[in-house]
Scaffold this active site. Structure first.
Site, PDB file in Angstrom:
ATOM      1  N   GLU A  84      72.344 -50.817   9.698  1.00 28.16           N
ATOM      2  CA  GLU A  84      71.394 -49.826  10.198  1.00 28.16           C
ATOM      3  C   GLU A  84      72.109 -48.483  10.162  1.00 28.16           C
ATOM      4  OE1 GLU A  84      69.020 -50.833  13.643  1.00 28.16           O
ATOM      5  OE2 GLU A  84      69.584 -52.942  13.375  1.00 28.16           O
ATOM      6  N   ILE A  96      74.312 -59.508  11.684  1.00 27.02           N
ATOM      7  CA  ILE A  96      74.395 -60.691  10.822  1.00 27.02           C
ATOM      8  C   ILE A  96      73.582 -61.821  11.428  1.00 27.02           C
ATOM      9  CG2 ILE A  96      76.499 -61.498  11.959  1.00 27.02           C
ATOM     10  CD1 ILE A  96      77.415 -62.642   9.262  1.00 27.02           C
ATOM     11  N   GLY A 104      80.126 -72.034  11.240  1.00 25.50           N
ATOM     12  CA  GLY A 104      81.387 -72.744  11.383  1.00 25.50           C
ATOM     13  C   GLY A 104      82.096 -73.011  10.069  1.00 25.50           C
ATOM     14  N   LYS A 105      81.683 -72.360   8.987  1.00 28.64           N
ATOM     15  CA  LYS A 105      82.276 -72.596   7.666  1.00 28.64           C
ATOM     16  C   LYS A 105      83.059 -71.384   7.149  1.00 28.64           C
ATOM     17  CE  LYS A 105      78.578 -75.803   6.432  1.00 28.64           C
ATOM     18  NZ  LYS A 105      77.487 -76.111   5.494  1.00 28.64           N
ATOM     19  N   ASN A 136      80.550 -64.993  22.941  1.00 27.12           N
ATOM     20  CA  ASN A 136      80.456 -65.408  21.540  1.00 27.12           C
ATOM     21  C   ASN A 136      81.832 -65.307  20.883  1.00 27.12           C
ATOM     22  OD1 ASN A 136      79.879 -65.881  18.871  1.00 27.12           O
ATOM     23  ND2 ASN A 136      78.220 -64.387  18.742  1.00 27.12           N
ATOM     24  N   TYR A 143      84.572 -61.468  13.237  1.00 24.19           N
ATOM     25  CA  TYR A 143      84.540 -60.016  13.045  1.00 24.19           C
ATOM     26  C   TYR A 143      85.951 -59.447  12.954  1.00 24.19           C
ATOM     27  CZ  TYR A 143      79.703 -60.716  14.526  1.00 24.19           C
ATOM     28  OH  TYR A 143      78.415 -61.151  14.638  1.00 24.19           O
ATOM     29  N   LYS A 145      88.567 -61.015  11.755  1.00 28.78           N
ATOM     30  CA  LYS A 145      89.064 -61.379  10.420  1.00 28.78           C
ATOM     31  C   LYS A 145      88.536 -60.433   9.350  1.00 28.78           C
ATOM     32  CE  LYS A 145      89.733 -66.325  11.156  1.00 28.78           C
ATOM     33  NZ  LYS A 145      89.230 -67.668  10.840  1.00 28.78           N
TER      34      LYS A 145
END
Length: 189
Positions: A84, A96, A104-105, A136, A143, A145
């Site tokens: 945005e 996202i 989880g992948k 979370n 985020y 990473k």
């Protein structure tokens, strides 16, 4: 029958593509999954009519850039990212959503990283930020990473399982993004 994805930028496992109107029912289902609603701090699902009307409004809106996240192994859509954009400050908020069965992948980190590459190396944004609910932990890890860093806190600004919780603010600058740029690699730079 769905159309083939229109790939814009490839990463290791994933690519960013153009959103597809025929995929709107899937996007709507992902957005209304209870874990997605919880992660956004919402309390209610969104009706189909509201989502469909929103898609039409957003399609030509330069301030609302959407990307379909596509798994390269099988060309399947596994999520969406959104920027945005504030054109005055050359910044954007990152959002996202991943398909529930694809969490989880490692897809959140890679899709965030690809979106940051696009934001900085193509859209020439100065900074990208996001809000994430403090419970979370998986999102916060992904985020980080991708290159986001914690930059603030909105106390009791969200809800998690019916309880008020803090929202963390995270942001990224071009120099925060780890590794080589997918954009620059694709261009041979």
């Amino acid at each position: 029958m769905t159309t083939e994805p229109h790939i814009l930028l490839k990463g290791d496992m994933l690519a960013l593509g153009m959103p597809r109107q025929d995929m709107l029912p899937k996007y709507h289902a992902w957005e209304n999954d209870p874990r997605t609603v919880l992660g956004y701090g919402n309390q209610w699902a969104q009706s189909w009519e509201v989502r469909a009307a929103g898609y039409e409004r957003q399609r030509g809106n330069q301030r609302f850039q959407q990307f379909e996240v596509v798994r390269l192994a099988d060309n399947e859509a596994v999520g969406m990212t959104i920027l945005e954009v504030n054109p005055h400050s050359r910044t954007a908020e990152f959002v996202i959503v991943l398909a529930p069965e694809e969490r989880g992948k490692g897809y959140a980190a890679e899709s965030a990283r690809l979106t940051l590459d696009w934001a900085f190396d193509i859209a020439a944004l100065r900074m990208v930020w996001l809000k994430v609910l403090e419970p979370n932990r998986a999102g916060i890890t992904a985020y980080r990473k991708a290159g986001f860093r914690e930059s603030g806190r909105l106390r009791k600004a969200g809800y998690w399982l019916g309880e008020p919780v803090d929202e963390l603010l995270m942001d990224a600058l071009p120099e925060d993004v780890p590794g080589p740029s997918a954009v620059r690699s694709a261009l041979g730079d």
